[in-house]
Design a protein around this motif. Structure first.
Motif, short mmCIF file in Angstrom:
data_model
loop_
_atom_site.label_atom_id
_atom_site.label_comp_id
_atom_site.label_asym_id
_atom_site.label_seq_id
_atom_site.Cartn_x
_atom_site.Cartn_y
_atom_site.Cartn_z
N ASP A 118 9.51 -2.83 -2.00
CA ASP A 118 9.75 -2.59 -0.87
C ASP A 118 8.63 -1.10 -1.05
O ASP A 118 7.74 -1.17 -1.60
N SER A 119 8.71 -0.40 0.17
CA SER A 119 7.68 0.71 0.23
C SER A 119 7.99 1.71 1.57
O SER A 119 9.67 1.87 1.99
N LEU A 120 7.79 2.63 1.09
CA LEU A 120 8.09 3.81 2.20
C LEU A 120 8.25 3.95 3.58
O LEU A 120 9.00 4.13 4.63
N GLY A 121 6.60 3.40 3.50
CA GLY A 121 6.70 2.66 4.75
C GLY A 121 7.78 2.44 5.78
O GLY A 121 8.69 1.78 6.78
N GLU A 122 8.03 0.51 4.69
CA GLU A 122 9.21 0.21 5.92
C GLU A 122 10.27 0.89 5.50
O GLU A 122 11.53 0.01 5.78
N GLY A 187 2.46 -6.31 9.35
CA GLY A 187 3.22 -5.50 9.79
C GLY A 187 3.34 -4.45 8.64
O GLY A 187 2.74 -4.67 7.85
N ILE A 188 4.61 -3.32 8.80
CA ILE A 188 5.02 -2.83 7.83
C ILE A 188 5.01 -3.05 6.78
O ILE A 188 4.62 -2.13 5.76
N GLY A 189 5.71 -4.43 6.34
CA GLY A 189 5.59 -5.12 5.35
C GLY A 189 4.11 -4.94 4.24
O GLY A 189 4.35 -4.38 3.08
N THR A 190 2.75 -4.89 5.11
CA THR A 190 1.72 -4.30 4.36
C THR A 190 1.14 -2.91 4.05
O THR A 190 0.33 -3.16 3.14
N ALA A 191 2.53 -2.36 4.04
CA ALA A 191 2.30 -0.58 3.19
C ALA A 191 2.16 -1.07 2.48
O ALA A 191 2.22 0.24 1.10
N ARG A 192 3.17 -1.90 1.64
CA ARG A 192 3.55 -2.23 0.21
C ARG A 192 1.77 -2.01 -0.30
O ARG A 192 1.94 -1.75 -1.73
N ALA A 193 1.07 -2.87 0.07
CA ALA A 193 -0.23 -3.10 -0.08
C ALA A 193 -1.27 -1.84 -0.04
O ALA A 193 -1.81 -1.40 -1.31
N THR A 194 -1.05 -0.79 0.51
CA THR A 194 -1.71 0.45 0.70
C THR A 194 -1.00 1.62 -0.42
O THR A 194 -2.06 2.71 -0.80
N GLU A 195 0.50 1.54 0.27
CA GLU A 195 1.15 2.10 -1.16
C GLU A 195 0.30 2.48 -2.72
O GLU A 195 0.48 3.19 -3.51
N MET A 196 0.06 0.72 -2.85
CA MET A 196 0.06 0.64 -4.14
C MET A 196 -1.55 0.80 -4.61
O MET A 196 -1.67 0.52 -5.89
N MET A 197 -1.68 1.29 -3.90
CA MET A 197 -3.74 2.07 -3.81
C MET A 197 -3.61 2.67 -4.57
O MET A 197 -4.58 3.41 -4.60
N LEU A 198 -2.33 3.59 -4.43
CA LEU A 198 -2.10 4.78 -4.84
C LEU A 198 -2.69 5.34 -6.53
O LEU A 198 -2.97 5.76 -6.67
N ARG A 199 -2.16 3.43 -7.60
CA ARG A 199 -2.55 3.88 -8.71
C ARG A 199 -4.20 3.70 -8.95
O ARG A 199 -4.56 4.80 -10.09
N MET A 200 -5.17 3.35 -7.96
CA MET A 200 -6.02 2.84 -7.83
C MET A 200 -6.47 4.42 -7.93
O MET A 200 -7.66 5.21 -8.54
N TRP A 201 -6.22 5.28 -6.68
CA TRP A 201 -6.44 6.20 -6.31
C TRP A 201 -6.35 7.19 -7.43
O TRP A 201 -7.15 8.11 -7.77
#
Lengths: 219, 219
Positions: A118-122, A187-201
């Motif tokens: 899941d993601s905050l975007g979703e 779609g909004i489901g791809t928010a998982r991808a950018t939100e999970m990059m936070l760990r790398m950030w």
């Protein structure tokens, strides 16, 4: 256009003046306007410099929003779907640009929540079923969001959302801010991808000793 | 140096010849060498072209490994810590370069596992407590791992690991393969960051219609 920014934290303080500079009308919403002006020193400085940014309440800010404009979710962290849910009716038909991160910054080694399934975007799209949620800018320090050239001329900002018209409107705003490489992930489901990059950030910030960096998809 | 590659999948088939080209001695280990040669057509083609890559069993490959060299975990997916654990004694004192991803590719919409609170890199370090595990190259398509210029001259490869000497050895190998921007993120715990980028890798692959891309940390 009219841009409604919900939240008076760092993201709002950096995005709102940038929107004003582009010639947009900006309305800022906060939970309790008097408390914000009394206790949020950084915001009071901003509202003194730009009187048009004196905050309204969330319901008043949403009432003033226009469907031809944009509403920005600049509330922080995992709690924002619950904070937005009571505004769902007023936000029906609006484009909601969400820049939040699934991370509680007050807990230094907190884990991401939601994540992976899941993601905050979703979650925000579910909380605002009549709105067109577009996730973007969440892979960047607040300082870099409105000023991509603070990092370098060529890095990538991502778009996730189910509505093409909404993504086009947000993409236009990003390009006006100076973004050149705007990548629509789907779609909004791809928010998982950018939100999970936070760990790398977070880890890259520690390794580099700066928040002033961005991710470029080199292809 | 002597490089021992465990696994005969796509990653091995792309890395092993690249290591040979650099003048390294390469030993490949597989669960059952006869089955690999009988049923893994792509590997048989490779071993016919490079007879020195005829596979040994896992224990024989580990026996032949040298502590001055490198062992590469090119086994796929979430099962690899369990597959490596029986080799722990033989791998004591060795540098283990891990390129695995926490994803079961046979299930197209599978989620990452482990994720967020753990990583394959950490799980492998726990399974091989006497080894020096270095996570790297796992943010890239196998094709790009040994050939960064397939994408472009300037993108980033990451290192995570607890041992500085081990990371230096892996970093030297990466630079010999043509990598210029090698970013040391810190301890093996930072493998969570690169492993969680897999979600972005998958979504960006779909959006771009190609696996030939890389991540640059622009700073």
């Amino acid at each position: 256009m009219k841009i409604t920014v919900l939240g008076t934290g760092e993201v709002c303080r950096l995005l709102a003046p940038a929107f004003l500079s582009l010639g947009h009308e900006v309305v800022v919403g906060t939970r309790d306007p008097e408390t914000t002006m009394a206790r949020n020193h950084a915001y009071r400085v901003l509202a003194t410099r730009h009187p048009q940014l004196r905050p309204a309440s969330f319901p008043a800010a949403v009432d003033a929003a226009e469907r031809s404009g944009l509403v920005v979710n600049a509330l922080s962290g995992p709690a924002c779907p619950d904070a937005l849910a009571p505004l769902a009716e007023g936000l029906t038909g609006h484009v909601v640009m969400d820049v939040s991160s699934p991370y509680d910054w007050s807990r230094p080694d907190a884990v991401l929540d939601p994540v992976n399934t899941d993601s905050l975007g979703e979650a925000i799209q579910r909380a605002l079923p009549g709105s067109y949620v577009v996730k973007t800018l969440n892979t960047l320090a607040a300082q870099v969001m409105p000023e991509p050239d603070a990092v370098g001329p060529d890095h990538t900002v991502f778009l996730s959302g189910d509505d093409e018209t909404a993504k086009a409107r947000v993409g236009d705003l990003l390009r006006a801010l100076g973004w050149r490489d705007v990548l629509d992930l789907g779609g909004i489901g791809t928010a998982r991808a950018t939100e999970m990059m936070l760990r790398m950030w977070i880890d890259a910030s520690r390794a580099l000793g700066t928040h002033l960096f961005g991710f470029k998809i080199v292809r």
